[in-house]
Scaffold this active site. Structure first.
Site, PDB file in Angstrom:
ATOM      1  N   CYS A  36       0.862  -1.174   0.000  1.00 38.60           N
ATOM      2  CA  CYS A  36       0.000   0.000   0.000  1.00 38.60           C
ATOM      3  C   CYS A  36       0.900   1.226   0.000  1.00 38.60           C
ATOM      4  O   CYS A  36       1.682   1.416   0.940  1.00 38.60           O
ATOM      5  CB  CYS A  36      -0.889  -0.016   1.240  1.00 38.60           C
ATOM      6  SG  CYS A  36      -1.930   1.448   1.473  1.00 38.60           S
TER       7      CYS A  36
ATOM      8  N   CYS B  87      -0.859   3.904  -6.561  1.00 38.22           N
ATOM      9  CA  CYS B  87      -1.675   3.237  -5.540  1.00 38.22           C
ATOM     10  C   CYS B  87      -1.904   1.826  -6.038  1.00 38.22           C
ATOM     11  O   CYS B  87      -2.205   1.618  -7.224  1.00 38.22           O
ATOM     12  CB  CYS B  87      -3.011   3.972  -5.364  1.00 38.22           C
ATOM     13  SG  CYS B  87      -4.200   3.090  -4.317  1.00 38.22           S
TER      14      CYS B  87
END
Length: 263
Positions: free
Chosen positions: A71, A182
């Site tokens: 992440c 992302c």
């Protein structure tokens, strides 16, 4: 030997898990997505750090031999705190593939599509300073895209309208490449491609993260290189729907037609 834990704010880190499994097929992986608290990208840094540390502690308590923070937002907010708390553990983060983009498009125009938190953190500023010289870098926050992917809405007019609005300033500059900063975003690569057109290269950091994980495990004498591996998927929502979406994303085609330069 325990599994490699892979952590994300939701289902996005499955794009990294795919690369990890491809490069280390004999390893055992425990994936945990915190969809109950997604998206992380709109939360304050202190809250992101607190959530990440709590989940890491639980995963290490369950015997994980290494942790991959799959992440970008959690890496930006918490990787330093994670390594400070567990200095003897193998802990790998991910960052936007800006270095790769600059190497492939020297002096070019590069957009970075990411969460607000990733783009505001000091870690991204340091990455810019380190590797983005002579390039025109355009930051493009798109927090809504995480929510589309968390719903399993990977195509459609609503998604493309959202992307077109967010990417308008980048597209007006004539980008050579768009970094997907992302881990959720590669799952929407088809919709992104339709918005940006055929000539903008799409890049992400999942393959590089998998390579670094393999190298670190090998150096530590922790890499399993024989036998059949396994994948266990868990999520803080613990609902049949989110687990079914996770299994679907783990095997869904992404980046169709892209050459394997980063394998």
């Amino acid at each position: 030997m325990g599994p490699i834990a892979v952590f994300d704010s939701g289902v996005g880190g499955l794009s990294v898990l795919r690369e990890l499994v491809a490069q280390m097929p004999s390893e055992h992986f425990l994936y945990f997505g915190d969809s109950a608290n997604a998206p992380y990208g709109t939360r304050p840094t202190a809250e992101i750090r607190s959530l990440t540390l709590a989940h890491a502690e639980r995963l290490f308590d369950r015997g994980a031999k290494a942790l991959v923070v799959a992440c970008n937002t959690a890496t930006s907010a918490a990787i330093g705190a994670l390594r400070a708390r567990w200095p003897d553990r193998v802990i790998i983060g991910i960052e936007p593939a800006l270095k790769l983009a600059v190497s492939r498009h020297p002096g070019g125009c590069i957009g970075v599509l990411a969460t607000e938190a990733t783009l505001r953190e000091e870690k991204f500023a340091a990455l810019l300073q380190r590797c983005a010289e002579n390039c025109h870098i355009l930051k493009c926050p798109c927090p809504e895209l995480v929510e589309f992917v968390e719903r399993g809405e990977l195509t459609g007019p609503a998604l493309e309208r959202c992307l077109a609005a967010r990417l308008a300033p980048v597209l007006a500059a004539g980008p050579d490449a768009l970094v997907l900063g992302c881990t959720h975003f590669p799952f929407a690569a088809g919709a992104i491609r339709r918005v940006v057109g055929p000539d903008v290269e799409l890049l992400d950091g999942s393959a590089g993260t998998a390579r670094e994980t393999k190298r670190r495990l090998l150096d530590a004498g922790l890499l399993v290189q024989q036998g059949e591996g396994s994948v266990t998927i868990e999520n803080s929502l613990d609902s049949p729907a989110i687990l079914a979406l996770s299994r679907q994303l783990l095997h869904a085609p992404i980046f169709p037609g892209r050459e394997s330069f980063d394998k």
